[in-house]
Design an enzyme around this catalytic site. Structure first.
Site, mmCIF file in Angstrom:
data_model
loop_
_atom_site.group_PDB
_atom_site.id
_atom_site.type_symbol
_atom_site.label_atom_id
_atom_site.label_comp_id
_atom_site.label_asym_id
_atom_site.label_seq_id
_atom_site.Cartn_x
_atom_site.Cartn_y
_atom_site.Cartn_z
ATOM 1 N N HIS A 1 37.405 -5.305 -4.790
ATOM 2 C CA HIS A 1 36.166 -5.358 -5.575
ATOM 3 C C HIS A 1 35.562 -6.759 -5.575
ATOM 4 C CE1 HIS A 1 33.774 -5.813 -9.291
ATOM 5 N NE2 HIS A 1 33.375 -4.589 -9.006
ATOM 6 N N ARG B 1 5.183 -8.660 -6.672
ATOM 7 C CA ARG B 1 4.979 -7.629 -7.696
ATOM 8 C C ARG B 1 5.076 -8.277 -9.075
ATOM 9 N NH1 ARG B 1 9.257 -5.721 -4.416
ATOM 10 N NH2 ARG B 1 8.777 -3.926 -3.084
ATOM 11 N N ARG C 1 -0.024 -9.134 -6.172
ATOM 12 C CA ARG C 1 -0.574 -7.814 -6.487
ATOM 13 C C ARG C 1 -0.791 -7.713 -7.991
ATOM 14 N NH1 ARG C 1 2.874 -2.516 -5.195
ATOM 15 N NH2 ARG C 1 3.955 -3.162 -7.085
ATOM 16 N N GLU D 1 -2.891 2.491 0.058
ATOM 17 C CA GLU D 1 -1.778 3.341 -0.378
ATOM 18 C C GLU D 1 -2.187 4.803 -0.467
ATOM 19 O OE1 GLU D 1 0.440 1.038 -3.769
ATOM 20 O OE2 GLU D 1 -1.700 0.582 -3.855
ATOM 21 N N THR E 1 3.258 1.675 2.171
ATOM 22 C CA THR E 1 3.695 2.938 2.785
ATOM 23 C C THR E 1 4.484 3.840 1.852
ATOM 24 O OG1 THR E 1 5.568 1.723 3.709
ATOM 25 C CG2 THR E 1 3.664 2.091 5.146
ATOM 26 N N ASP F 1 3.758 4.716 -1.285
ATOM 27 C CA ASP F 1 2.791 5.643 -1.882
ATOM 28 C C ASP F 1 1.990 6.386 -0.818
ATOM 29 O OD1 ASP F 1 3.428 5.346 -4.529
ATOM 30 O OD2 ASP F 1 2.022 3.711 -4.884
ATOM 31 N N CYS G 1 3.640 -3.851 3.310
ATOM 32 C CA CYS G 1 4.587 -4.358 2.312
ATOM 33 C C CYS G 1 5.451 -3.251 1.720
ATOM 34 C CB CYS G 1 3.863 -5.102 1.195
ATOM 35 S SG CYS G 1 2.689 -4.090 0.276
#
Length: 753
Positions: A398, A488, A535, A631, A654, A656, A703
């Site tokens: 882990h 974003r 954006r 979009e 791409t 949406d 993007c």
């Protein structure tokens, strides 16, 4: 139908059966020896929480949760799992699970032991190593117990570590479902893990770790396994390292029990040369089938090798980072410990020794976390640590897996770290060499080889997507991207203490603007003078509703088709103006590398109005770039009219565009299998967009997630796109793909001369 047999599923069924289930089905189809079994698919979990009415309660608890508050995270996790485990399973679902188990038993004429494993729809995917967040139940026997463990697996989707990982990785809880794999158990005499290529460097060297008994002892780090290195180029065993296997896990009376091993057995070699060669051959077959290096779990019973799992290796570095730090030979200090270098890098700091997840609050930012072996519940502390050192474990434990994913240096399998290292000691950890030095050691920069590390130059720019401002400096340094093709800002806005409109209603608009400006500046400054396309906010209403002051957000049946993007910007004009003022502050400081990008555009009028607002707020559009996202099919089909409003660039969203073109909700597991960025209709819209941009002198970019997929990027380069913006971990790979595609195009043109 809630149950699917492994033999009937493949990689296209990930939305239904999750990563584990799909991979097992693929292996069976490739005629790899895999134990038989079935999957309770992800639709069944959705049906369970919807039919029983517990879905809203679960997700409402999660919306209000601060995952950095460890105590609250634990409490919410316990409450959700208790809700699931105490809720009665609908009769039709339970009946099908029981019937499938009975069918599995028919071959042997008795009740068989099975492993019941979760298979999350975001786990074991190529771009996210989730390091065993969900549960596995071994030696399960009988219909009642199988049904009970299926519910426990459903509940494990909400363990503290699973919740924490999803938030860190940007997965919405509502978007991730879970399938459950029920598979015959191999009562293994020997078992382990195999990397078909080196998990860090990607060299053609097979790394095999092996223990006696069940393989859970390896992943959990309970014992230090044997490690075998096989050179696939020279076709020979290069290294054999015998681990001290003090005990083994085995099955007894239907339970997994721990059996102490005598010293001679503990230090005995697990695998023969012949067994190693057979494993390597199987590993190469699996790698060839998937087309990429694999992390394979295997078991041996009665001399026969079984493959019980395979997943892509997600931690391979494409090349050594430029100026990667190493300990200077002149400055090398006293060596305190040696172990396995499990995650590369150099870090110095103060030691914090912990022995359980209850002590993780001791570990502060920049500390060296020292423990016997990390557990999934220690991940929050691992994220804060500068480096990690463990007593136990191998390259697949882990600590190793998670450290590589987090980019944190790690040394595992030191045997005595918790005894030698004391709280407060200052040490330097070299995760490449597997050494812990006394004190803070001077570092040197690796000379840059003129040829081997020469930067790849491409005509098509390769940019990066950014969501978290705090990582911008590191991403800019490590990727050397040509700019940010998508920043974003909704992710940072959703992290504020209240809804944007509440700031405005409370008379705190200037404070809100300053918060936006400070976070934006981290990204714009880190990449200056390279372009950063910001954006404007594009969060759906269900995400805003969870914020303080978000009670008035409309309740929408499908928020992705609702009040978001430019629609919200123009309807909540005060809020949009605040975004423009924050960007103006950056421009006034000289950061003219910013660009404004409008989301979800469907008409020229939207662009015209947005520009009017930007200009009225003093934003100098002659100094910065102003563009839109394509979009929707509407934007792609009337792009000429949108361009007439005066834009500098277009970026293809791409994610949406695909779902709007194909009428497919990518978050709906019933139809997600239809989601395909390379559908002819989607590609035609993409090609048209790029062509129209070229004709009008407007920059074209992408993007969406497709920009991180090599097979899509090759087509984009052929179409003539100006730039590709990929996720940080994909930038180097995409740069290589772009370079190859450009060379191929040049060669094809030369051949025609």
């Amino acid at each position: 139908m809630p149950v699917l047999w492994l033999a009937d599923v493949d990689k296209n069924d990930i939305p239904l059966v999750g990563g584990k289930g799909a991979n097992l089905g693929e292996l069976l189809r490739a005629e790899i020896p895999v134990p038989d079994g079935f999957v309770v698919d992800a639709r069944t979990f959705r049906e369970f929480i919807q039919k029983t009415g517990i879905a809203e309660k679960i997700y409402s608890l999660l919306r209000e949760l601060d995952v950095e508050d460890t105590e609250k995270l634990d409490a919410v996790s316990r409450e959700i799992r208790e809700i699931i485990e105490k809720t009665e399973m609908p009769e039709d679902i339970e009946r099908e699970i029981r019937e499938a188990y009975r069918k599995l038993c028919e071959e042997e004429g008795k009740e068989v032991y099975v492993a019941v494993r979760s298979s999350a729809t975001a786990e074991d995917l190529p771009d996210a190593s989730f390091a065993g967040q969900q549960e596995t139940y071994l030696n399960v026997v009988g219909e009642d117990e199988v049904v009970e463990k299926v519910k426990k697996c459903w509940g494990s989707l909400f363990t503290p570590r699973a919740i924490y990982y999803r938030v860190q990785k940007g997965f919405r809880h509502e978007d991730v479902s879970i399938a459950v794999v029920v598979q015959k158990m191999v009562n293994s005499e020997k078992s382990g893990v195999m990397f078909t290529s080196h998990p860090v460097s990607g060299e053609k060297k097979c790394i095999i770790e092996a223990v006696f008994g069940l393989g859970e002892a390896i992943v959990s780090g309970l014992v230090t396994p044997d490690t075998y290195v096989y050179d696939r180029v020279k076709r020979k065993i290069e290294e054999v390292k015998i681990g001290e296997k003090k005990f083994m896990l085995t099955r007894k009376d239907g339970k997994t029990v721990k059996v102490e091993l005598p010293p001679e057995k503990a230090n005995e070699r697990v695998l023969s040369d012949e067994e190693i060669e057979k494993l390597v051959t199987l590993g190469e077959l699996i790698e060839d089938h998937y087309g990429k290096p694999q992390d394979v779990e295997w078991a041996i019973e009665g001399g026969k090798i079984y493959i019980v799992q395979s997943r892509p290796i997600t931690t391979i570095r494409k090349e050594k980072k430029e100026a990667e730090e190493e300990v200077s030979e002149e400055a090398e200090g006293k060596i305190l410990l040696k172990g396995l270098g499990a995650s590369p890098g150099i870090a110095s700091g103060k030691v914090k020794v912990i022995f359980s997840e209850k002590e993780i609050s001791k570990v502060e930012e920049g500390d060296i976390l020292v423990t016997t072996m990390t557990t999934p519940d220690m991940v929050p502390a691992m994220k804060r640590a500068a480096a990690i050192v463990t007593d136990e474990g191998g390259m697949t434990c882990h600590a190793a897996i998670v450290s590589r994913e987090l980019g944190v240096p790690a040394v595992v399998g030191t045997k005595v770290a918790t005894k030698v290292l004391k709280d407060g000691m200052v040490v330097t950890v070299d995760g490449e060499k597997g050494i812990v030095y006394e004190g803070r050691i001077e570092k040197k920069e690796e000379p840059k080889p003129v040829v081997a590390s020469a930067p790849i130059i491409t005509a098509t720019e390769v940019k990066v997507n950014i969501s978290i401002p705090d990582v911008a400096e590191r991403v800019a340094r490590e990727t050397n991207a040509d700019g940010v093709g998508l920043f974003r800002i909704e992710h940072m806005v959703l992290g504020l203490e209240k809804h944007p409109m509440k700031f405005i209603r409370d008379g705190e608009i200037d404070r809100y603007i300053d918060l936006l400006y400070q976070e934006m500046k981290k990204v714009v400054k880190a990449f200056y003078p390279k372009p950063v396309w910001i954006r404007t906010i594009d969060a759906p209403t269900d995400e805003f509703r969870a914020m303080e002051g978000g009670e008035d957000e409309p309740i929408e049946a499908n928020p992705m088709l609702g009040f978001r993007g430019i629609r919200r910007d123009l309807a909540e004009e005060e809020h949009f103006r605040a975004e423009m003022r924050a960007i103006k502050k950056l421009v006034d400081e000289g950061y003219t590398n910013v660009g404004v990008m409008l989301p979800l555009i469907t008409s020229p009028e939207e662009v015209k109005r947005a520009k009017e607002i930007a200009i009225s707020e003093g934003l100098p559009l002659d100094k910065i770039e102003f563009g839109v996202m394509v979009e929707t099919p509407a934007a792609a089909l009337i792009l000429e009219d949108i361009i007439k409003e005066g834009i500098d660039f277009v970026s293809l969203g791409t994610n949406d565009l695909t779902q709007y073109t194909l009428a497919v909700d990518r978050n709906n597991e019933n139809v997600a299998y239809l989601y395909n960025e390379t559908h002819p209709a989607v590609l035609k819209l993409i090609e048209r967009t790029i062509k129209v941009c070229k004709e009008h002198g407007v920059k074209s970019s992408i993007c969406g997630q497709a920009g991180s997929y090599p097979h899509v990027v090759e087509k984009l380069v052929e179409f003539g796109i100006d730039s590709v913006s990929a996720n940080p971990d994909a930038v180097q790979r995409i740069r290589e793909v772009v370079a190859r595609a450009e060379k191929r195009i040049i060669l094809e043109k030369l051949r025609k001369i």
